[in-house]
Design a protein around this motif. Structure first.
Motif, PDB file in Angstrom:
ATOM      1  N   ARG A 362     -16.653 -47.342   0.394  1.00 46.08           N
ATOM      2  CA  ARG A 362     -17.596 -47.436  -0.703  1.00 46.08           C
ATOM      3  C   ARG A 362     -16.833 -47.598  -2.000  1.00 46.08           C
ATOM      4  O   ARG A 362     -15.784 -46.960  -2.198  1.00 46.08           O
ATOM      5  CB  ARG A 362     -18.490 -46.188  -0.787  1.00 46.08           C
ATOM      6  N   LEU A 363     -17.343 -48.431  -2.878  1.00 49.92           N
ATOM      7  CA  LEU A 363     -16.708 -48.688  -4.166  1.00 49.92           C
ATOM      8  C   LEU A 363     -17.607 -48.233  -5.307  1.00 49.92           C
ATOM      9  O   LEU A 363     -18.827 -48.388  -5.231  1.00 49.92           O
ATOM     10  CB  LEU A 363     -16.425 -50.184  -4.330  1.00 49.92           C
ATOM     11  N   ASN A 364     -16.978 -47.680  -6.343  1.00 46.46           N
ATOM     12  CA  ASN A 364     -17.651 -47.427  -7.615  1.00 46.46           C
ATOM     13  C   ASN A 364     -16.566 -47.451  -8.693  1.00 46.46           C
ATOM     14  O   ASN A 364     -15.391 -47.722  -8.396  1.00 46.46           O
ATOM     15  CB  ASN A 364     -18.421 -46.106  -7.592  1.00 46.46           C
ATOM     16  N   ARG A 365     -16.920 -47.188  -9.924  1.00 50.41           N
ATOM     17  CA  ARG A 365     -15.932 -47.269 -11.003  1.00 50.41           C
ATOM     18  C   ARG A 365     -14.789 -46.271 -10.812  1.00 50.41           C
ATOM     19  O   ARG A 365     -13.625 -46.568 -11.113  1.00 50.41           O
ATOM     20  CB  ARG A 365     -16.613 -47.039 -12.352  1.00 50.41           C
ATOM     21  N   ASP A 366     -15.108 -45.084 -10.318  1.00 50.33           N
ATOM     22  CA  ASP A 366     -14.062 -44.081 -10.115  1.00 50.33           C
ATOM     23  C   ASP A 366     -13.059 -44.537  -9.057  1.00 50.33           C
ATOM     24  O   ASP A 366     -11.841 -44.391  -9.231  1.00 50.33           O
ATOM     25  CB  ASP A 366     -14.684 -42.749  -9.697  1.00 50.33           C
ATOM     26  N   ILE A 367     -13.576 -45.074  -7.953  1.00 48.56           N
ATOM     27  CA  ILE A 367     -12.698 -45.529  -6.876  1.00 48.56           C
ATOM     28  C   ILE A 367     -11.837 -46.698  -7.358  1.00 48.56           C
ATOM     29  O   ILE A 367     -10.628 -46.758  -7.084  1.00 48.56           O
ATOM     30  CB  ILE A 367     -13.522 -45.942  -5.647  1.00 48.56           C
ATOM     31  N   VAL A 368     -12.460 -47.634  -8.058  1.00 47.16           N
ATOM     32  CA  VAL A 368     -11.691 -48.770  -8.580  1.00 47.16           C
ATOM     33  C   VAL A 368     -10.609 -48.280  -9.535  1.00 47.16           C
ATOM     34  O   VAL A 368      -9.488 -48.815  -9.564  1.00 47.16           O
ATOM     35  CB  VAL A 368     -12.628 -49.791  -9.263  1.00 47.16           C
ATOM     36  N   GLY A 369     -10.897 -47.240 -10.316  1.00 47.95           N
ATOM     37  CA  GLY A 369      -9.885 -46.657 -11.188  1.00 47.95           C
ATOM     38  C   GLY A 369      -8.698 -46.133 -10.394  1.00 47.95           C
ATOM     39  O   GLY A 369      -7.540 -46.298 -10.791  1.00 47.95           O
ATOM     40  N   LEU A 370      -8.962 -45.486  -9.261  1.00 47.42           N
ATOM     41  CA  LEU A 370      -7.884 -45.000  -8.403  1.00 47.42           C
ATOM     42  C   LEU A 370      -7.024 -46.141  -7.862  1.00 47.42           C
ATOM     43  O   LEU A 370      -5.837 -45.956  -7.583  1.00 47.42           O
ATOM     44  CB  LEU A 370      -8.461 -44.219  -7.222  1.00 47.42           C
ATOM     45  N   LEU A 371      -7.648 -47.312  -7.700  1.00 51.66           N
ATOM     46  CA  LEU A 371      -6.938 -48.474  -7.174  1.00 51.66           C
ATOM     47  C   LEU A 371      -6.232 -49.267  -8.261  1.00 51.66           C
ATOM     48  O   LEU A 371      -5.640 -50.319  -7.978  1.00 51.66           O
ATOM     49  CB  LEU A 371      -7.923 -49.379  -6.424  1.00 51.66           C
ATOM     50  N   GLY A 372      -6.312 -48.787  -9.509  1.00 50.18           N
ATOM     51  CA  GLY A 372      -5.578 -49.424 -10.587  1.00 50.18           C
ATOM     52  C   GLY A 372      -6.382 -50.358 -11.460  1.00 50.18           C
ATOM     53  O   GLY A 372      -5.815 -51.078 -12.290  1.00 50.18           O
ATOM     54  N   GLY A 373      -7.715 -50.376 -11.297  1.00 47.59           N
ATOM     55  CA  GLY A 373      -8.538 -51.278 -12.090  1.00 47.59           C
ATOM     56  C   GLY A 373      -9.238 -50.565 -13.231  1.00 47.59           C
ATOM     57  O   GLY A 373      -9.560 -49.383 -13.128  1.00 47.59           O
ATOM     58  N   ASP A 374      -9.471 -51.305 -14.336  1.00 48.37           N
ATOM     59  CA  ASP A 374     -10.211 -50.740 -15.454  1.00 48.37           C
ATOM     60  C   ASP A 374     -11.668 -51.195 -15.395  1.00 48.37           C
ATOM     61  O   ASP A 374     -12.101 -51.809 -14.416  1.00 48.37           O
ATOM     62  CB  ASP A 374      -9.567 -51.136 -16.784  1.00 48.37           C
ATOM     63  N   ALA A 375     -12.440 -50.906 -16.439  1.00 49.07           N
ATOM     64  CA  ALA A 375     -13.869 -51.242 -16.443  1.00 49.07           C
ATOM     65  C   ALA A 375     -14.090 -52.740 -16.322  1.00 49.07           C
ATOM     66  O   ALA A 375     -14.976 -53.197 -15.593  1.00 49.07           O
ATOM     67  CB  ALA A 375     -14.525 -50.701 -17.717  1.00 49.07           C
ATOM     68  N   ALA A 376     -13.275 -53.525 -17.030  1.00 51.29           N
ATOM     69  CA  ALA A 376     -13.428 -54.985 -16.960  1.00 51.29           C
ATOM     70  C   ALA A 376     -13.106 -55.494 -15.557  1.00 51.29           C
ATOM     71  O   ALA A 376     -13.785 -56.398 -15.035  1.00 51.29           O
ATOM     72  CB  ALA A 376     -12.526 -55.657 -17.999  1.00 51.29           C
ATOM     73  N   ALA A 377     -12.081 -54.900 -14.944  1.00 55.23           N
ATOM     74  CA  ALA A 377     -11.711 -55.315 -13.587  1.00 55.23           C
ATOM     75  C   ALA A 377     -12.817 -54.962 -12.594  1.00 55.23           C
ATOM     76  O   ALA A 377     -13.091 -55.719 -11.654  1.00 55.23           O
ATOM     77  CB  ALA A 377     -10.399 -54.658 -13.178  1.00 55.23           C
TER      78      ALA A 377
END
Length: 751
Positions: A362-377
Motif C-alpha cells: 500500500r502506498l501513501n505520502r508517508d510510505i513514499v517519504g520512507l522511499l525517498g520521495g517528497d510531496a511533488a514526487a
C-alpha cells in the motif's frame, strides 16, 4: 462542461482525460448500452454480465467506462473491489456509493440497512474488545465444522442419543463458546443473530434499498477484481440474484469482472441470464488508435511499443505515458522492468522511486517519504498508469509490480532488504503509537493491519531467518482468533511469492491449505498440517500447546480417539491450565464411554473457568448418559443461566426431562430450542419421541418427517418413525422405515 465558478479537481481532470483517451471495446460498450435500454421482460435482457481476461487487459478501465455510460443513461451505479473482505463490508460500500450518487431519496432507501449495519459494527467491535471474550481455541465464529455436526453417535438408541449434537459439535467450547458469549453479552435475540449471521440479516434490508431505487431508475452494481473476492462473494451473489433474500427488481444489473469467467457449473441455473464478455488484448488497429490519442506517431516507436506491450492496455498506457518519439528509448523486448516501464523517466530519483514503490503493498505520502520521495514526487507517482487508487491508499498494478519486484530483488539484494526492513520498522512504530499490548492489540483492526504489514516486510527482507518467528506468530494467532490465523498464513504466502523464497512460499501455502481443510471438515488434510508443525519441534514455536490441541481435535472428529487423547494430554502437559484442551479431552472420554474420566476433565476445566458454559453443558450431558438426571439438570440449568439462548443446552435439558418422564417440561424446552434454531434436527427428533411417548402420534410423525427432511439419512428418526407407525397399527409403513433405518445403520440393534 463544468458550471462557472466550480473548478475541476485534479482527480476529475484525470478521470476526464482517461475517458477522452479511451479506445476500443466498442462492442462491449454497445452491449452494455443495449442492456440498460431493454425492458426486464425482454428475452434479450441479461441481468448478469461476466467480464473476464488476463491481468492488465483493461477490465477495471472498462468498468470505468460502464460507469460513464450508466451515468449518461441516468442509471445509478456503484462499484466494489478486492478492498472489501466480507459480504457486510461489500454491501456497505455499495450502499454508500448509491446513497452518495442518488441523493436524499437513495440515502433514505438504504437507511434501514445503514442503521442496522452500524449496529453490527458497533456490537461486533464491543464484543471483540471485551476482556471476557473467548480466547485460545474458542475465539472463532461461523466455523464450518460447527455447522457440519457429527451424526454417527446420535442414532444408537431411540431417543436417548438423538441429542448428541452438543457432544459431537466440533469444539463446542471453541466456536460454540463464541456464539454463547455473544448471546450472553447481547441478550437481544435480534442483535445476537445480527452478529452471528450478518449476511442473512443485512441482505434483505440491502435488497429492499436496491428495489426502492430500481423502482425509479436502473441500478448497476459492479464487482471488480472478482478473482480476489469470489471466495466469499460468489455464493452470496448467486443467492442474491436467485431471490433467496427477496426478489430483486428487473432494473438491477450485476457486472462481475475478474480473471476468470463465472463458473458455468455453479451458475448453471442462470445460464440464460448471463452475458459473458471475454476481454482480449487490443487488436493492432485499436492499439494504434490508442497510441495516436497519446500523440505517439513515430512508426518505429509504435512498432516497438506494440511488441513490448503485447497490446495489453495497461502496458500500452505505461509505455506511451511520456509520448516518446525516439525508438531507442523504448528498450528491447528482452529488457528489464525498468527498461520496459521507466525508460522515458529522465529523472533518476523518480525512476528509482517508481521502482521502489513496488515494494510496499500500500502506498501513501508517508510510505513514499520512507522511499525517498517528497510531496511533488508522490503526486507524480500516483499519476502513472500503473498506480491504482484504492480506498486505503494506492498500489502498483499487479502486472507491473510482479516484474518490478523481480528486477529489484536481482538488481540490488542489499537495498531490497534495507528498504523492506525500513518499511517493517515503520509499521512496528505505527503499532507502538497505538499503545496497545499484544493481547489487546489483537482486538484492534489498525493494530492487526500494521502487524500483518510488518510481518510481510520482515519476511521479504530476511525470509530464512524470520521463518521460524513467523511460524510461531501463526501458532499464537491460531490460539487467539481464527480469522487472524488465516490472514497470517495469507501474508506469509504473499511474502514467499514476492521474495522468491521457496521454503517460505511452501509454508504459507501449506498453512492456508490446512486451515481451509479444517474449516471444510477435511480433517485428514488438516491433521497433516498440524503434524508438520509439531515435527518442527522448534523451541521457537512458543504456542505449541495450541498445535497439539488442534491436531487432537482433528483426531477426535475423525473418531481416532486414542490419538486424540495422546495429543490433548501432550497439550495439557505443556500448559496445565489450558482449559480448552482439558474440555476437549473430556469430550473424547465421553464419546468413548469413559464417563468418570470425562467428568474429571470437565470438573478441572470448570475449576479453571467457572463460567465455561460449554464444559458445564457437556458435564450435564455426561451425567444424563450416566442416568444421573438431577445432576444433569443442575449443570444444564447453570449453562442456560450463563447463556439464556444456548439452544443446545436447552434442547439437552428437554431430552433429560423426556427421559425422566417429565414430558410437559421436555416439550417446553424442546419448543424453545427449536424456536431458537429451526434446523436443530436432532431436537426436532427428540420432540417427536416425546410426542410418541405421550401417545400424540400425529404430532410425533410431523416432527419425524421434518427431522428426516432436514437429514434424509437420519437413521434414528427414521427408525423412531417406524416405531410410531407400529404403535398406530400401520405395519407396512413401520416395516419400510425400520428396514431403511437398519440399512443405514446395521448396528441399530433396537430397530
Amino acid at each position: 462542461m463544468t458550471k462557472p465558478g466550480k473548478p475541476l479537481t485534479s482527480q476529475e481532470i484525470r478521470r476526464q482525460r482517461q475517458q477522452e483517451a479511451f479506445t476500443g471495446r466498442e462492442d462491449h460498450l454497445d452491449l452494455f448500452r443495449r442492456q440498460l435500454a431493454l425492458a426486464g421482460d425482454d428475452p434479450q435482457r441479461r441481468f448478469v454480465l461476466s467480464i473476464h481476461g488476463q491481468g492488465g487487459v483493461g477490465k477495471t478501465t472498462l468498468l470505468r467506462q460502464f460507469r460513464r455510460v450508466a451515468g449518461s443513461e441516468r442509471a445509478l451505479i456503484a462499484l466494489t473491489d478486492h478492498n472489501e473482505r466480507s459480504v457486510p463490508e461489500t454491501m456497505a460500500r455499495l450502499a454508500a456509493e448509491l446513497a452518495e450518487s442518488g441523493g436524499p431519496s437513495a440515502t433514505l432507501a438504504f437507511s434501514p440497512f445503514t442503521e442496522r449495519h452500524a449496529t453490527y459494527l458497533k456490537r461486533r467491535g464491543e464484543l471483540e474488545a471485551d476482556p471476557d471474550a473467548p480466547r485460545g481455541l474458542a475465539g472463532f465464529v461461523g466455523h464450518a465444522a460447527v455447522r457440519l455436526g457429527a451424526k454417527a453417535l446420535r442414532n444408537t438408541v431411540p431417543g436417548s442419543d438423538l441429542a448428541l449434537d452438543l457432544i459431537e459439535g466440533p469444539l463446542a467450547e471453541q466456536a460454540g463458546l463464541w456464539a454463547e458469549f455473544v448471546s450472553r453479552k447481547l441478550g437481544n435475540r435480534d442483535e445476537v443473530r445480527l452478529v452471528l449471521e450478518p449476511a442473512a440479516v443485512l441482505t434483505p434490508l440491502f435488497v429492499n434499498g436496491l428495489n426502492e431505487l430500481a423502482a425509479a431508475q436502473r441500478v448497476v452494481l459492479l464487482f471488480d477484481t472478482y478473482e480476489n473476492t469470489a471466495a466469499f462473494l460468489d455464493d452470496w451473489l448467486r443467492d442474491l440474484h436467485g431471490g433467496r433474500y427477496g426478489g430483486t427488481a428487473a432494473d438491477l444489473t450485476l457486472v462481475v469482472a475478474g480473471r476468470d469467467e463465472l463458473d458455468r457449473n455453479d451458475w448453471a441455473e442462470f445460464t440464460d441470464e448471463i452475458a459473458r464478455l471475454s476481454l482480449d488484448p487490443f487488436t493492432e488497429d485499436e492499439a494504434r488508435a490508442y497510441l495516436a490519442r497519446k500523440n505517439v506517431s513515430h512508426e518505429k516507436v509504435i512498432e516497438v511499443i506494440l511488441r513490448l506491450s503485447g497490446r495489453l492496455p495497461l502496458l500500452l498506457a505505461t509505455l506511451a505515458a511520456e509520448s516518446p518519439d525516439d525508438p531507442a528509448k523504448v528498450g528491447d523486448a528482452s529488457g528489464t522492468a525498468v527498461e520496459r516501464f521507466l525508460k522515458w523517466v529522465d529523472d533518476p530519483a523518480r525512476r528509482a522511486l517508481a521502482l521502489n514503490a513496488a515494494l510496499p503493498r500500500r502506498l501513501n505520502r508517508d510510505i513514499v517519504g520512507l522511499l525517498g520521495g517528497d510531496a511533488a514526487a508522490f503526486d507524480w507517482l500516483i499519476a502513472n498508469p500503473f498506480i491504482e487508487r484504492r480506498p486505503d491508499g494506492w498500489t502498483c498494478h499487479s502486472v507491473v509490480r510482479e516484474q518490478m519486484l523481480r528486477y529489484k530483488r536481482t538488481e540490488s539484494p542489499a537495498e531490497w532488504a534495507a528498504l523492506h526492513t525500513r518499511l517493517a520498522d515503520h509499521y512496528r512504530a505505527a503499532q507502538d503509537d497505538l499503545a496497545l499490548p499484544p493481547d489487546k492489540g489483537m482486538d484492534d483492526e489498525n493494530w492487526r493491519a500494521a502487524d500483518l504489514e510488518a510481518l510481510y516486510h520482515r519476511l521479504c527482507a530476511r525470509p530464512q531467518p524470520e521463518l521460524a518467528a513467523a511460524l510461531d506468530g501463526f501458532a499464537v494467532a491460531l490460539g487467539t482468533r481464527w480469522a487472524t490465523a488465516v490472514a497470517w498464513a495469507t501474508t506469509m504466502t504473499a511474502a514467499g511469492e514476492d521474495s522468491g523464497h521457496a521454503p517460505l512460499l511452501d509454508w504459507g501455502r501449506s498453512l492456508k491449505r490446512g486451515l481451509q481443510a479444517y474449516d471444510e471438515g477435511r480433517y485428514e488434510d488438516a491433521a497433516a498440517l498440524f503434524t508438520r508443525l509439531i515435527a518442527l519441534n522448534s523451541p521457537g514455536i512458543a504456542n505449541q500447546p495450541v498445535i497439539w490441541a488442534y491436531r487432537g481435535e482433528t483426531y477426535r472428529l475423525l473418531g481416532r480417539y486414542e490419538e486424540a487423547l495422546t495429543d490433548f494430554t501432550r497439550a495439557i502437559e505443556l500448559d496445565p491450565n489450558f482449559s480448552g484442551a482439558i474440555g476437549s479431552r473430556g469430550q473424547t472420554y465421553q464419546q468413548m464411554g469413559r464417563y468418570e474420566e470425562a467428568l474429571a476433565d470437565f470438573n478441572r476445566a470448570i475449576e479453571l473457568d467457572p463460567n465455561f458454559s460449554g464444559a458445564i453443558a457437556h458435564r450435564g450431558e455426561t451425567y444424563r448418559q450416566m442416568g444421573r438426571y438431577e445432576e444433569a439438570l443442575a449443570d444444564l440449568n447453570r449453562a442456560i443461566e450463563l447463556d439464556p439462548n444456548f439452544s443446545g443446552a436447552i434442547a439437552h435439558r428437554g431430552e433429560t426431562y423426556r427421559q425422566m418422564g417429565r414430558y410437559e417440561e421436555a416439550l417446553a424446552d424442546l419448543n424453545r430450542a427449536i424456536e431458537l434454531d429451526p434446523k436443530l434436527d436432532w431436537a426436532i427428533g427428540s420432540r417427536g419421541q416425546t410426542y410418541r411417548q405421550m401417545g400424540r402420534y400425529e404430532e410425533a410423525l410431523a416432527d419425524f418427517n421434518r427431522a428426516i427432511e432436514l437429514d434424509p439419512n437420519f437413521s434414528g428418526a427414521i427408525g423412531s418413525r417406524g416405531q410410531t407407525y407400529q404403535q398406530m397399527g400401520r405395519y407396512e409403513e413401520a416395516l419400510a422405515d425400520l428396514n431403511r433405518a437398519i440399512e443405514l445403520d446395521p448396528k441399530l440393534d433396537w430397530a
